[in-house]
Design an enzyme around this catalytic site. Structure first.
Site, PDB file in Angstrom:
ATOM      1  N   GLY A   1       0.771  -1.243   0.000  1.00  0.00           N
ATOM      2  CA  GLY A   1       0.000   0.000   0.000  1.00  0.00           C
ATOM      3  C   GLY A   1       0.795   1.282   0.000  1.00  0.00           C
TER       4      GLY A   1
ATOM      5  N   ASN B   1       1.450   3.244  -2.499  1.00  0.00           N
ATOM      6  CA  ASN B   1       0.701   4.228  -3.288  1.00  0.00           C
ATOM      7  C   ASN B   1      -0.515   4.725  -2.519  1.00  0.00           C
ATOM      8  OD1 ASN B   1       1.694   4.781  -6.138  1.00  0.00           O
ATOM      9  ND2 ASN B   1       1.967   2.572  -5.977  1.00  0.00           N
TER      10      ASN B   1
ATOM     11  N   MET C   1      -4.445  -6.233  -7.449  1.00  0.00           N
ATOM     12  CA  MET C   1      -3.969  -7.222  -8.422  1.00  0.00           C
ATOM     13  C   MET C   1      -5.044  -8.174  -8.939  1.00  0.00           C
ATOM     14  SD  MET C   1      -1.059  -6.014  -8.655  1.00  0.00           S
ATOM     15  CE  MET C   1      -0.095  -7.117  -9.634  1.00  0.00           C
TER      16      MET C   1
ATOM     17  N   ILE D   1      -7.994  -8.670 -11.821  1.00  0.00           N
ATOM     18  CA  ILE D   1      -8.495  -8.088 -13.075  1.00  0.00           C
ATOM     19  C   ILE D   1     -10.012  -7.993 -12.973  1.00  0.00           C
ATOM     20  CG2 ILE D   1      -8.686  -8.410 -15.570  1.00  0.00           C
ATOM     21  CD1 ILE D   1      -5.976  -9.850 -15.462  1.00  0.00           C
ATOM     22  N   LEU D   2     -10.561  -6.808 -13.174  1.00  0.00           N
ATOM     23  CA  LEU D   2     -12.000  -6.578 -13.045  1.00  0.00           C
ATOM     24  C   LEU D   2     -12.682  -6.792 -14.396  1.00  0.00           C
ATOM     25  CD1 LEU D   2     -11.613  -3.397 -10.832  1.00  0.00           C
ATOM     26  CD2 LEU D   2     -12.407  -5.648 -10.056  1.00  0.00           C
TER      27      LEU D   2
ATOM     28  N   ASN E   1      -6.275   3.829 -12.204  1.00  0.00           N
ATOM     29  CA  ASN E   1      -5.304   2.801 -11.853  1.00  0.00           C
ATOM     30  C   ASN E   1      -3.904   3.331 -12.104  1.00  0.00           C
ATOM     31  OD1 ASN E   1      -4.246   0.172 -11.198  1.00  0.00           O
ATOM     32  ND2 ASN E   1      -3.963  -0.183 -13.394  1.00  0.00           N
TER      33      ASN E   1
ATOM     34  N   HIS F   1      -0.063   2.107 -13.131  1.00  0.00           N
ATOM     35  CA  HIS F   1       0.602   0.971 -13.780  1.00  0.00           C
ATOM     36  C   HIS F   1       2.078   1.293 -13.990  1.00  0.00           C
ATOM     37  CE1 HIS F   1       0.957  -2.628 -16.223  1.00  0.00           C
ATOM     38  NE2 HIS F   1       1.605  -1.911 -17.123  1.00  0.00           N
TER      39      HIS F   1
ATOM     40  N   SER G   1       2.383   5.093 -15.333  1.00  0.00           N
ATOM     41  CA  SER G   1       1.230   5.797 -15.883  1.00  0.00           C
ATOM     42  C   SER G   1       0.042   5.689 -14.950  1.00  0.00           C
ATOM     43  CB  SER G   1       0.834   5.158 -17.231  1.00  0.00           C
ATOM     44  OG  SER G   1       1.930   5.070 -18.121  1.00  0.00           O
TER      45      SER G   1
ATOM     46  N   ASP H   1      -5.409  -2.354 -18.390  1.00  0.00           N
ATOM     47  CA  ASP H   1      -4.428  -1.275 -18.561  1.00  0.00           C
ATOM     48  C   ASP H   1      -4.674  -0.477 -19.844  1.00  0.00           C
ATOM     49  OD1 ASP H   1      -1.962  -3.618 -17.341  1.00  0.00           O
ATOM     50  OD2 ASP H   1      -3.184  -2.184 -16.217  1.00  0.00           O
TER      51      ASP H   1
HETATM   52  C1  GRF Z   1       3.163  -0.568  -7.771  1.00  0.00           C
HETATM   53  O1  GRF Z   1       4.371  -0.609  -8.481  1.00  0.00           O
HETATM   54  C2  GRF Z   1       2.032  -0.415  -8.751  1.00  0.00           C
HETATM   55  O2  GRF Z   1       2.378   0.321  -9.926  1.00  0.00           O
HETATM   56  C3  GRF Z   1       1.783  -1.832  -9.129  1.00  0.00           C
HETATM   57  O3  GRF Z   1       1.898  -2.565  -7.940  1.00  0.00           O
HETATM   58  C4  GRF Z   1       2.835  -1.893  -7.092  1.00  0.00           C
HETATM   59  C5  GRF Z   1       2.095  -1.718  -5.790  1.00  0.00           C
HETATM   60  O4  GRF Z   1       2.817  -1.136  -4.862  1.00  0.00           O
HETATM   61  N1  GRF Z   1       0.464  -2.028  -9.725  1.00  0.00           N
HETATM   62  P1  GRF Z   1       2.146  -0.630  -3.471  1.00  0.00           P
HETATM   63  O5  GRF Z   1       1.275  -1.748  -2.946  1.00  0.00           O
HETATM   64  O6  GRF Z   1       1.317   0.590  -3.777  1.00  0.00           O
HETATM   65  O7  GRF Z   1       3.318  -0.347  -2.611  1.00  0.00           O
END
Ligand code: GRF
Length: 199
Positions: free
Chosen positions: A13, A15, A91, A93-94, A108, A110, A137, A146
């Site tokens: 988490g 991000n 992670m 896919i919806l 999202n 990516h 992105s 994506d």
């Molecule tokens: C990130 O690199 C994101 O781009 C990818 O998964 C990773 C997740 O990292 N989809 P975090 O869980 O936000 O640390």
């Protein structure tokens, strides 16, 4: 109007934390839920420490029944009533049926310069291709993996002796800058792309 944001995670988490930390002061959005499909995802404890409501919808309980999982997900989301959903290291896919319910309201992040390297292992694929520039992105989510409109990108240089881990470590801090910057515009209806980093 300050927008309510639900953040979907599957892992640590980082991000999610950068988004939640940005959503203060006159930022046009606030987190209303952090939801994970993985019960012991590290990000859930981080969200709880930040005082954000959390929820878990464990996809394993549905034994491959994606619509069953998504129905439960929809119920949890409707209970939080978000204006915007941010997928942040989510992670699963919806399905197009599910994403259609949140059309124009879901983002999202990516770890590649879309449309290059949709899917997994983006850093290794960029190295295999001999790219000199790589990055990440933020895009709107539609029914194509994506595949939605790109609303922001951040670029980093690729060095000759880089490994996929080196690239991941160089891209992740840019993700933490890019996602809050894109969400800030998106929450105000501004779809002008954000461009960060020169390489
Ligand atoms: C990130 O690199 C994101 O781009 C990818 O998964 C990773 C997740 O990292 N989809 P975090 O869980 O936000 O640390």
């Amino acid at each position: 109007m300050t927008k309510r944001v639900a953040i979907l995670i599957s892992g640590g988490g980082s991000n999610m934390v950068s988004l939640a930390r940005a959503m203060t002061g006159d930022y046009p959005a606030r987190p209303c839920l952090v939801l994970s499909n993985v019960p012991d995802a590290g990000g859930l404890a981080k969200a709880a420490d930040m005082g954000i409501p959390t929820a878990v919808v464990d996809h394993r309980n549905f034994k491959g029944d994606r619509h069953g999982f998504e129905n439960e997900l929809q119920i949890a989301l409707e209970a939080a009533d978000p204006d915007i959903i941010c997928l942040a290291g989510f992670m699963r896919i919806l399905t197009p049926e599910f994403t259609a319910q949140w059309a124009g309201k879901m983002l999202n992040i990516h770890p590649s310069l879309l449309p290059k390297y949709k899917g997994l292992h983006t850093h290794a694929r960029a190295l295999e291709a001999g790219d000199a520039v790589h990055g990440c992105s933020v895009h709107e989510v539609n029914g194509e993996l994506d595949g939605g409109q790109v609303l922001g990108q951040a670029r980093v240089p690729v060095f000759a002796d880089d490994t996929p881990d080196d690239l991941a470590a160089r891209v992740l801090p840019m993700e933490h800058q890019l996602y809050p910057a894109v969400l800030e515009r998106f929450a105000q209806g501004d779809l002008t792309p954000v461009q960060l980093g020169e390489a």
